[in-house]
Design a protein around this motif. Structure first.
Motif, PDB file in Angstrom:
ATOM      1  N   PRO A   1       0.835  -1.201   0.000  1.00  8.79           N
ATOM      2  CA  PRO A   1       0.000   0.000   0.000  1.00  8.79           C
ATOM      3  C   PRO A   1       0.862   1.239   0.000  1.00  8.79           C
ATOM      4  N   SER A   2       0.359   2.271  -0.612  1.00  3.17           N
ATOM      5  CA  SER A   2       1.116   3.528  -0.662  1.00  3.17           C
ATOM      6  C   SER A   2       0.175   4.673  -0.385  1.00  3.17           C
ATOM      7  N   SER A   3       0.728   5.801   0.053  1.00  3.57           N
ATOM      8  CA  SER A   3      -0.085   6.978   0.306  1.00  3.57           C
ATOM      9  C   SER A   3      -0.481   7.593  -1.020  1.00  3.57           C
ATOM     10  N   SER A   4      -1.590   8.314  -1.011  1.00  3.55           N
ATOM     11  CA  SER A   4      -2.098   8.920  -2.232  1.00  3.55           C
ATOM     12  C   SER A   4      -1.138   9.987  -2.741  1.00  3.55           C
ATOM     13  N   PRO A   5      -0.642   9.842  -3.997  1.00  2.00           N
ATOM     14  CA  PRO A   5       0.288  10.851  -4.509  1.00  2.00           C
ATOM     15  C   PRO A   5      -0.383  12.202  -4.682  1.00  2.00           C
ATOM     16  N   SER A   6      -1.713  12.217  -4.981  1.00  2.00           N
ATOM     17  CA  SER A   6      -2.389  13.494  -5.182  1.00  2.00           C
ATOM     18  C   SER A   6      -2.476  14.271  -3.877  1.00  2.00           C
ATOM     19  N   ALA A   7      -2.634  13.549  -2.746  1.00  2.00           N
ATOM     20  CA  ALA A   7      -2.705  14.222  -1.457  1.00  2.00           C
ATOM     21  C   ALA A   7      -1.380  14.917  -1.146  1.00  2.00           C
ATOM     22  N   VAL A   8      -0.280  14.224  -1.370  1.00  2.00           N
ATOM     23  CA  VAL A   8       1.038  14.814  -1.157  1.00  2.00           C
ATOM     24  C   VAL A   8       1.220  16.013  -2.085  1.00  2.00           C
ATOM     25  N   SER A   9       0.831  15.849  -3.331  1.00  3.68           N
ATOM     26  CA  SER A   9       0.977  16.907  -4.317  1.00  3.68           C
ATOM     27  C   SER A   9       0.152  18.132  -3.937  1.00  3.68           C
ATOM     28  N   ASP A  10      -1.081  17.924  -3.500  1.00  8.23           N
ATOM     29  CA  ASP A  10      -1.932  19.054  -3.132  1.00  8.23           C
ATOM     30  C   ASP A  10      -1.317  19.841  -1.979  1.00  8.23           C
ATOM     31  N   ALA A  11      -0.754  19.138  -1.001  1.00  7.20           N
ATOM     32  CA  ALA A  11      -0.117  19.809   0.135  1.00  7.20           C
ATOM     33  C   ALA A  11       1.047  20.678  -0.331  1.00  7.20           C
TER      34      ALA A  11
ATOM     35  N   ILE B   1      -0.805  26.191  -9.303  1.00  4.53           N
ATOM     36  CA  ILE B   1      -2.227  26.060  -9.008  1.00  4.53           C
ATOM     37  C   ILE B   1      -2.930  25.211 -10.063  1.00  4.53           C
ATOM     38  N   GLY B   2      -2.374  25.210 -11.255  1.00  5.02           N
ATOM     39  CA  GLY B   2      -2.953  24.415 -12.342  1.00  5.02           C
ATOM     40  C   GLY B   2      -2.849  22.919 -12.137  1.00  5.02           C
ATOM     41  N   GLN B   3      -2.115  22.498 -11.107  1.00  5.60           N
ATOM     42  CA  GLN B   3      -1.971  21.068 -10.828  1.00  5.60           C
ATOM     43  C   GLN B   3      -2.978  20.557  -9.801  1.00  5.60           C
ATOM     44  N   LEU B   4      -3.831  21.443  -9.306  1.00  2.00           N
ATOM     45  CA  LEU B   4      -4.908  21.007  -8.403  1.00  2.00           C
ATOM     46  C   LEU B   4      -6.060  20.488  -9.270  1.00  2.00           C
ATOM     47  N   ASN B   5      -5.917  19.262  -9.713  1.00  2.00           N
ATOM     48  CA  ASN B   5      -6.758  18.719 -10.773  1.00  2.00           C
ATOM     49  C   ASN B   5      -8.247  18.667 -10.450  1.00  2.00           C
ATOM     50  N   ASN B   6      -8.610  18.684  -9.167  1.00  4.03           N
ATOM     51  CA  ASN B   6     -10.017  18.559  -8.786  1.00  4.03           C
ATOM     52  C   ASN B   6     -10.632  19.875  -8.326  1.00  4.03           C
ATOM     53  N   LEU B   7      -9.937  20.964  -8.582  1.00  3.32           N
ATOM     54  CA  LEU B   7     -10.413  22.276  -8.160  1.00  3.32           C
ATOM     55  C   LEU B   7     -11.644  22.685  -8.975  1.00  3.32           C
ATOM     56  N   GLU B   8     -12.710  23.058  -8.262  1.00  6.67           N
ATOM     57  CA  GLU B   8     -13.958  23.445  -8.903  1.00  6.67           C
ATOM     58  C   GLU B   8     -14.317  24.911  -8.648  1.00  6.67           C
ATOM     59  N   PHE B   9     -13.720  25.500  -7.635  1.00  7.76           N
ATOM     60  CA  PHE B   9     -14.116  26.850  -7.236  1.00  7.76           C
ATOM     61  C   PHE B   9     -12.902  27.610  -6.723  1.00  7.76           C
ATOM     62  N   ILE B  10     -12.688  28.821  -7.243  1.00 11.18           N
ATOM     63  CA  ILE B  10     -11.625  29.701  -6.767  1.00 11.18           C
ATOM     64  C   ILE B  10     -12.235  31.069  -6.486  1.00 11.18           C
TER      65      ILE B  10
ATOM     66  N   GLN C   1      -1.429  28.326 -16.696  1.00 15.74           N
ATOM     67  CA  GLN C   1      -1.714  26.995 -16.160  1.00 15.74           C
ATOM     68  C   GLN C   1      -3.121  26.885 -15.587  1.00 15.74           C
ATOM     69  N   ILE C   2      -3.784  28.008 -15.411  1.00 17.26           N
ATOM     70  CA  ILE C   2      -5.146  27.949 -14.894  1.00 17.26           C
ATOM     71  C   ILE C   2      -6.062  27.224 -15.876  1.00 17.26           C
ATOM     72  N   GLY C   3      -5.643  27.187 -17.120  1.00 19.41           N
ATOM     73  CA  GLY C   3      -6.406  26.476 -18.142  1.00 19.41           C
ATOM     74  C   GLY C   3      -6.395  24.972 -17.978  1.00 19.41           C
ATOM     75  N   GLN C   4      -5.587  24.465 -17.043  1.00 17.71           N
ATOM     76  CA  GLN C   4      -5.551  23.020 -16.778  1.00 17.71           C
ATOM     77  C   GLN C   4      -6.651  22.588 -15.814  1.00 17.71           C
ATOM     78  N   LEU C   5      -7.322  23.547 -15.195  1.00 20.27           N
ATOM     79  CA  LEU C   5      -8.336  23.233 -14.182  1.00 20.27           C
ATOM     80  C   LEU C   5      -9.680  22.992 -14.862  1.00 20.27           C
ATOM     81  N   ILE C   6      -9.781  21.890 -15.562  1.00 23.34           N
ATOM     82  CA  ILE C   6     -10.936  21.646 -16.428  1.00 23.34           C
ATOM     83  C   ILE C   6     -12.228  21.376 -15.661  1.00 23.34           C
ATOM     84  N   LYS C   7     -12.154  21.191 -14.341  1.00 27.02           N
ATOM     85  CA  LYS C   7     -13.367  20.993 -13.539  1.00 27.02           C
ATOM     86  C   LYS C   7     -13.883  22.299 -12.932  1.00 27.02           C
ATOM     87  N   LEU C   8     -13.165  23.384 -13.176  1.00 30.62           N
ATOM     88  CA  LEU C   8     -13.503  24.667 -12.558  1.00 30.62           C
ATOM     89  C   LEU C   8     -14.851  25.176 -13.072  1.00 30.62           C
TER      90      LEU C   8
END
Length: 228
Positions: free
Chosen positions: A43-53, A110-119, A133-140
């Protein structure tokens, strides 16, 4: 003596005809010899959690977090309890830091927060440009950066945010031509670009089928509807 006729060999005696009794691939094992402990099964820790931090820390530094009214404490294990941060299953989905004395600039990460929906960063003193890079936030769905000191052009990459329903960039110091890619934002119901006196170009109002679309372009050089 062999009972086989001359010139005929016994296939059971041919090495190539012997069935293989060993698997062709031997599963790798850990030094302890336990296959279940091999790296692929651990088992490994979630890479996205580390990345978000890490991304939040870069955002904090870039926006002069030590001067914020309400600061983030990175000694805490859980960044999801930070003021203005909303998470879902450990992944950042919203950042709301309006009127919190942010300054400096918006980090490109900030463009690497892949699940960001609201800023929401309005009512601060953020300067510099809007990162492409804000253009990478396709869920915004909502982006509020009004009432800051943002400069430069609106990046064409903003046209990638096709889930966007509300976009506010008013009361800044944006300039240059409005990117034509904004016409891709067909879900918009509110667009405010006003009070950017050097912002120019035109808007294709017909791009959006939503009759409730509200557009504000007062105190700009935007001419209004484009001539097709």
């Amino acid at each position: 003596p062999s009972s086989m006729p001359s010139g005929i060999t016994d296939p059971s005696s041919s090495p190539s005809a012997l069935p293989s009794i060993m698997p062709s691939v031997t599963p790798s094992t850990s030094p302890s010899g336990d296959p279940s402990a091999s790296p692929s099964n651990m088992p490994s820790s979630s890479p996205s959690a580390v990345s978000d931090a890490q991304i939040l820390k870069l955002f904090y530094k870039s926006a002069n977090g030590d001067q914020w009214k309400t600061k983030w404490d990175f000694n805490l294990d859980d960044y999801c309890v930070f003021d203005g941060v909303t998470c879902n299953s450990g992944e950042v989905t919203a950042i709301s830091l309006h009127t919190n004395n942010l300054s400096g600039s918006i980090s490109t990460q900030i463009g690497q927060l892949n699940n960001l929906e609201f800023i929401r960063l309005d009512g601060n003193s953020i300067s510099g440009t809007i990162p492409t890079q804000i253009g990478q936030l396709i869920k915004l769905t909502k982006l509020r950066m009004e009432d800051n000191a943002l400069t430069g052009t609106i990046p064409s990459e903003i046209g990638n945010l096709i889930e966007m329903t509300s976009l506010r960039l008013d009361k800044n110091e944006l300039s240059g031509f409005l990117p034509t890619q904004i016409s891709r934002l067909t879900k918009l119901t509110f667009l405010n670009l006003g009070n950017n006196v050097e912002l120019s170009g035109c808007i294709r109002f017909s791009f959006n089928p939503n009759p409730k679309l509200t557009v504000k372009i007062d105190d700009t050089k935007i001419k209004g509807k484009c001539k097709d």
